[in-house]
Design a protein around this motif. Structure first.
Motif, PDB file in Angstrom:
ATOM      1  N   SER A 169       0.832  -1.281   0.152  1.00  0.00           N
ATOM      2  CA  SER A 169       0.170  -0.390   0.013  1.00  0.00           C
ATOM      3  C   SER A 169       1.045   1.083   0.023  1.00  0.00           C
ATOM      4  O   SER A 169       0.322   2.637  -0.008  1.00  0.00           O
ATOM      5  CB  SER A 169      -1.076  -0.050   0.867  1.00  0.00           C
ATOM      6  N   VAL A 202       1.109   2.754  -3.910  1.00  0.00           N
ATOM      7  CA  VAL A 202      -0.589   4.109  -4.139  1.00  0.00           C
ATOM      8  C   VAL A 202      -0.040   4.890  -4.337  1.00  0.00           C
ATOM      9  O   VAL A 202       0.612   5.678  -3.705  1.00  0.00           O
ATOM     10  CB  VAL A 202      -1.326   2.709  -3.251  1.00  0.00           C
ATOM     11  N   VAL A 223      -8.297   1.287  -8.529  1.00  0.00           N
ATOM     12  CA  VAL A 223      -8.274   0.380  -8.238  1.00  0.00           C
ATOM     13  C   VAL A 223     -10.021  -0.610  -8.079  1.00  0.00           C
ATOM     14  O   VAL A 223     -11.144   0.134  -8.733  1.00  0.00           O
ATOM     15  CB  VAL A 223      -8.115   1.261  -6.577  1.00  0.00           C
ATOM     16  N   ASN A 267      -5.174  -3.063  -6.458  1.00  0.00           N
ATOM     17  CA  ASN A 267      -4.706  -2.493  -7.710  1.00  0.00           C
ATOM     18  C   ASN A 267      -4.969  -3.618  -9.103  1.00  0.00           C
ATOM     19  O   ASN A 267      -5.667  -4.871  -9.113  1.00  0.00           O
ATOM     20  CB  ASN A 267      -3.845  -2.201  -7.054  1.00  0.00           C
ATOM     21  N   THR A 268      -4.728  -2.997 -10.602  1.00  0.00           N
ATOM     22  CA  THR A 268      -5.039  -3.536 -11.030  1.00  0.00           C
ATOM     23  C   THR A 268      -4.140  -4.482 -11.825  1.00  0.00           C
ATOM     24  O   THR A 268      -4.017  -5.147 -13.238  1.00  0.00           O
ATOM     25  CB  THR A 268      -4.829  -2.775 -12.588  1.00  0.00           C
ATOM     26  N   GLU A 310      -4.495   6.491  -9.530  1.00  0.00           N
ATOM     27  CA  GLU A 310      -4.816   5.136  -9.962  1.00  0.00           C
ATOM     28  C   GLU A 310      -6.041   4.137  -9.969  1.00  0.00           C
ATOM     29  O   GLU A 310      -6.363   4.592  -9.041  1.00  0.00           O
ATOM     30  CB  GLU A 310      -2.899   4.563  -9.360  1.00  0.00           C
TER      31      GLU A 310
END
Length: 508
Positions: A174, A177, A183, A259-260, A181
């Motif tokens: 994290s 991050v 999510v 995330n991606t 971005e």
């Protein structure tokens, strides 16, 4: 030919090293492995191949995460009372709860499988009142779960189901991050299982004053309801939420924020809402904080929390004017705890904390989350402003000394375990010698309103026997409370002061 031979030799050595690394992890006792180590073993054998193709393609990430997000249903008796949890009152009914005037109440939430052998992370407020916890997996299997431990200070809980070879979500980082971005939020809103929504990270390090707020005063809340203001104390509640505009609704509590790449970066916990449903913003507990909490619960039964030993106030222009100082960012040290780490290091009342480990501090969450990841005995470099000059202090963090806390249930072992309302850790040889026992576990946590709390079996007590069976582990407790004879539960042990007890309970 020599080049070919050298290439083959290099590939062989690399493969051998990878296999060797896997075997080292494989040989470690599962009970002594952190969740990161467990995941290394899993992903060595099941390589993660998730990679979103482009900024707007979430299919691979969603496909990788959804199988490991579970639907949690809880039930509890209505006489546990006390009103609604402030998490529900202030930020919407994330539990998807349906109130009943009497009898058994039910609620629902989400959880994320983080270990193939059945460990699941969720929110404390999802399971804290539960007598019975049912977990439904994405492949339509159903399990009863027991609470391994909870941490109200971060709103996290670790529960366990009896299963193997489960799909898991990879733990991310994290700290990496970034605001803006993409999510995904994965959970079970409104009982709609396996729901995926997308958005961006709106902010990081949010302190919304919700954890532990039931004992604090009320002020006007910018979200349109009442928000509890923090009183000056040791700041035990740790809030440093990741804020997202991915749609989160009732039932998403305890679900995944990923995330991606399909990596777990947060555990969804609250929403900002006037109505109790999605109005634009949700909040997730950062996974780097959760890792420490969950590993401690799995290893010790409770969190080994570290403290700087100060009380502080966030600075802003109004507070700076009140204190007659020019600095408008940072943390103003309002008090020092005698015998604490800060006092020993030389930090004084009136100092202004400007940096932690060289990273600028703008508000309380910048310090609290960093400390929340550490353990008593760890060192932390804190920079303070004193007499218009910055000075570094190396603070050795100290642990909190918990104050001792001075029922009809079903026949399900998991349900009965949850009704006990305690977490346990096996006794060391030194502890066995101290109490002159050959078996036993120590009570490391007592949850309010459960059987151990009601019967005043406090933290630090030693449990040696349950129903005449020696107890050395949680597995022994599970065995002892299964198939009770005549509905009686007999618990023997010693209070922290060494006084013996032999308590009998009627189980219906």
């Amino acid at each position: 030919m020599k080049k070919v031979g050298l290439t083959l030799l290099t590939a062989f050595v690399g493969g051998a090293m990878a296999l060797g690394t896997y075997k080292v992890f494989e040989k470690k006792s599962a009970d002594n492995m952190s969740f990161e180590d467990r995941q290394k073993v899993y992903f060595t054998n099941n390589p993660a191949t998730v990679s979103s193709a482009g900024a707007v393609d979430f299919t691979q990430a969603a496909g990788a995460v959804t199988p490991a997000v579970v639907y949690i249903r809880t039930s509890y008796s209505s006489n546990q009372g006390g009103g609604r949890n402030p998490l529900e009152e202030m930020f919407g009914d994330m539990l998807g709860q349906r109130q009943r005037p009497q009898g058994v109440q039910q609620a629902s939430g989400s959880g994320v499988i983080i270990s193939p052998d059945g460990y699941i992370v969720t929110n404390n407020h999802v399971v804290e009142k539960a007598d019975k916890i049912t977990v439904n997996t994405n492949d339509h299997r159903r399990f009863e779960a027991k609470v391994v431990g909870t941490d109200p200070n971060t709103d996290l809980a670790l529960i366990k189901i009896s299963a193997t070879d489960l799909p898991i979500v990879k733990l991310g980082n994290s700290d990496e991050v970034k605001v803006g971005e993409w999510v995904l939020a994965v959970g079970n809103p409104f009982n709609l299982t396996s729901t995926v929504t997308a958005g961006i990270v709106s902010a990081k390090g949010r302190n919304i004053g919700i954890i532990g707020s039931e004992n604090n005063d009320e002020d006007e809340n910018p979200f349109g309801r009442t928000q509890m203001s923090q009183k000056p104390r040791l700041n035990k509640a740790i809030e440093s939420f990741i804020q997202t505009d991915a749609a989160i609704n009732p039932g998403n509590s305890g679900g995944a924020l990923v995330n991606t790449k399909g990596e777990l970066i947060g555990v969804n916990s609250a929403i900002a809402s006037h109505t109790g449903s999605y109005e634009g913003y949700g909040f997730a507990i950062p996974i780097n904080l959760a890792k420490k909490v969950l590993n401690d619960i799995q290893k010790y039964g409770s969190v080994k929390r570290a403290y700087v030993g100060i009380s502080f106030t966030d600075l802003d222009p109004d507070k700076a004017k009140e204190l007659n100082i020019s600095r408008t960012t940072g943390l103003y040290v309002s008090d020092i705890v005698d015998g604490g780490g800060a006092a020993a290091a030389g930090i004084k009342k009136g100092d202004i904390i400007t940096k932690v480990e060289g990273v600028p501090v703008y508000e309380s969450s910048d310090l609290q989350e960093r400390v929340g990841r550490l353990t008593p005995g760890d060192k932390l470099k804190i920079t303070v402003l004193r007499d218009d000059a910055e000075k570094d202090f190396n603070v050795t963090l100290k642990g909190d000394i918990p104050a001792p806390k001075t029922a009809a249930v079903s026949k399900s072992a998991e349900e009965l375990f949850n009704r006990l309302g305690a977490s346990f850790q096996p006794l060391s040889n030194a502890q066995k010698a101290k109490y002159r026992v050959s078996s036993g576990v120590i009570v490391t946590q007592v949850r309010p309103g459960r059987l151990f709390d009601d019967t005043e079996i406090p933290e630090g007590s030693i449990i040696t026997n349950i129903n005449r069976q020696p107890i050395n582990s949680i597995a022994d407790i599970d065995k002892a409370i299964t198939n009770l004879r005549n509905g009686h539960l007999v618990i023997k042990g010693y209070y922290p002061d060494g006084t013996a007890f032999n308590n009998m309970f009627q189980v219906q």
